[in-house]
Write an enzyme that holds these catalytic residues in place. Sequence first.
Site, mmCIF file in Angstrom:
data_model
loop_
_atom_site.group_PDB
_atom_site.id
_atom_site.type_symbol
_atom_site.label_atom_id
_atom_site.label_comp_id
_atom_site.label_asym_id
_atom_site.label_seq_id
_atom_site.Cartn_x
_atom_site.Cartn_y
_atom_site.Cartn_z
ATOM 1 N N ASP A 1 -0.316 4.385 1.155
ATOM 2 C CA ASP A 1 -0.410 5.572 2.076
ATOM 3 C C ASP A 1 0.293 5.068 3.472
ATOM 4 O O ASP A 1 0.863 3.938 3.542
ATOM 5 C CB ASP A 1 -1.897 5.546 2.346
ATOM 6 N N HIS B 1 4.050 3.579 12.429
ATOM 7 C CA HIS B 1 2.915 4.568 12.802
ATOM 8 C C HIS B 1 3.573 5.943 13.743
ATOM 9 O O HIS B 1 2.790 6.545 14.423
ATOM 10 C CB HIS B 1 1.695 4.410 13.198
ATOM 11 N N ASP C 1 6.127 1.563 6.446
ATOM 12 C CA ASP C 1 4.735 0.683 6.445
ATOM 13 C C ASP C 1 3.974 1.819 5.451
ATOM 14 O O ASP C 1 3.251 2.917 5.958
ATOM 15 C CB ASP C 1 4.013 0.681 7.811
ATOM 16 N N GLU D 1 -4.687 1.734 2.950
ATOM 17 C CA GLU D 1 -4.740 0.583 3.666
ATOM 18 C C GLU D 1 -4.902 1.036 5.193
ATOM 19 O O GLU D 1 -5.460 0.413 5.880
ATOM 20 C CB GLU D 1 -3.598 -0.148 3.579
ATOM 21 N N GLU D 2 -4.192 1.993 5.413
ATOM 22 C CA GLU D 2 -4.229 2.676 6.917
ATOM 23 C C GLU D 2 -5.447 2.923 7.496
ATOM 24 O O GLU D 2 -5.638 3.123 8.741
ATOM 25 C CB GLU D 2 -3.204 3.960 7.169
ATOM 26 N N HIS E 1 0.815 -1.200 -0.046
ATOM 27 C CA HIS E 1 0.015 -0.141 0.045
ATOM 28 C C HIS E 1 0.812 1.259 -0.056
ATOM 29 O O HIS E 1 1.963 1.303 0.703
ATOM 30 C CB HIS E 1 -0.967 -0.017 1.101
#
EC number: 3.4.11.4
Length: 407
Positions: A79, A379, A140, A174-175, A77
């Site tokens: 994002d 994150h 990520d 996705e997030e 992903h």
Amino acid sequence: MNLVERFLKYVSFDTQSDELTRLTPSTPGQMVFAEYLKSELESLGLEDITLDENGYLFATLPANTEKELPVIGFIAHMDTSPDMSGKNVTPRIVEKYDGSDIVLCAEENIVLSPSQFPELLDHKGEDLIVTNGKTLLGADDKAGIAEIVSAVVYLQEHPEIKHGKIRIGFNPDEEIGEGAHKFDVQKFGCEWAYTMDGGEVGELEFENFNAAAAKITFKGRNVHPGYAKHKMINSIRIANQFITMLPRHETPEHTSGYEGFYHLIGIQGDVEQSTVSYIIRDHDRNKFEDRKKEIEHLVNKINAEFGEGTATLELRDQYYNMREKIEPVMHIIDTAFAAMEAVGVKPNVKPIRGGTDGAQLSFKGLPCPNIFAGGLNFHGRYEFVPIQNMEKAMKVIVKIAELVASK
């Protein structure tokens, strides 16, 4: 570009997603990044490259053998998490990490320390890509994207490694749980795929939470506090009562492994009206349904005490445990397991305490377990990725392609 250069370029794009926009992609930066990736894939000579209006980018590495083989895919992903800024990411490489504290930002005394993050010590002697302490890193899942593209380049440069048709897919959002919502599985055209979206080296995941979201609104009645006796109904107090009715130890901070939870993620309110928001998680489908029933039961209990309509519930399922869709095709797990072992990685099969795009894709007809991308502390400002982890993930992708062709 090599793997590291590619990753460092990718994290320069600000691609935070935003669930409040209700758009796909949810932020314009994701489409900017997708356009860049599209041009890169074109320069590599990939085929069937498509980028739709929703920001889903697909491409094909053609087979280099006449053998009839299943079409497989690799997905990541674009994002990054809305939890921390992804703008002006300034990565730094700590070469041959010696096990000491890493100062990310001296003026703000932001330090990445093994005393707080002991997993750092597993990577002594390795080269770590870290942040400047002011943003997340974006491993990520830009590490996953870099690994997939670099694996494709490696296969192009090594035609002696036979492989079937390989599809790659990069998706937005996705997030915020919407990465698979507009993913066209039929157009992608794979028998199965893997998301490169896990953490530490060796992670191989085909179980995830069943997930639901609950929003409970409490109605009150505001009256001047000096004259409120037997008249005022304080919705904040009712909301607080509801919160205390749920098991206090069935929360994220008290659970691990296969243990589920209720997670209070938001409170808003005043005397007149208050709202609490929860996410509900459990790997076991029956326990998951029981958790939702418990929320409904407690809402009914509040209404029985304070009057019908005091509490209203909005409850919606978000995604389900992909295990039931993976078990009939366990050979795809066996292949990933064998690929890891072949490149010197010890597989670590464990449940995901979260969800992935692959979980939703599995229920859309594309079995899609999750493989490590190599980053840690996602994150936030303490996110980092060892270069050696990314190199191993890239090797796993190449080996999966090779193993599928050898069967």
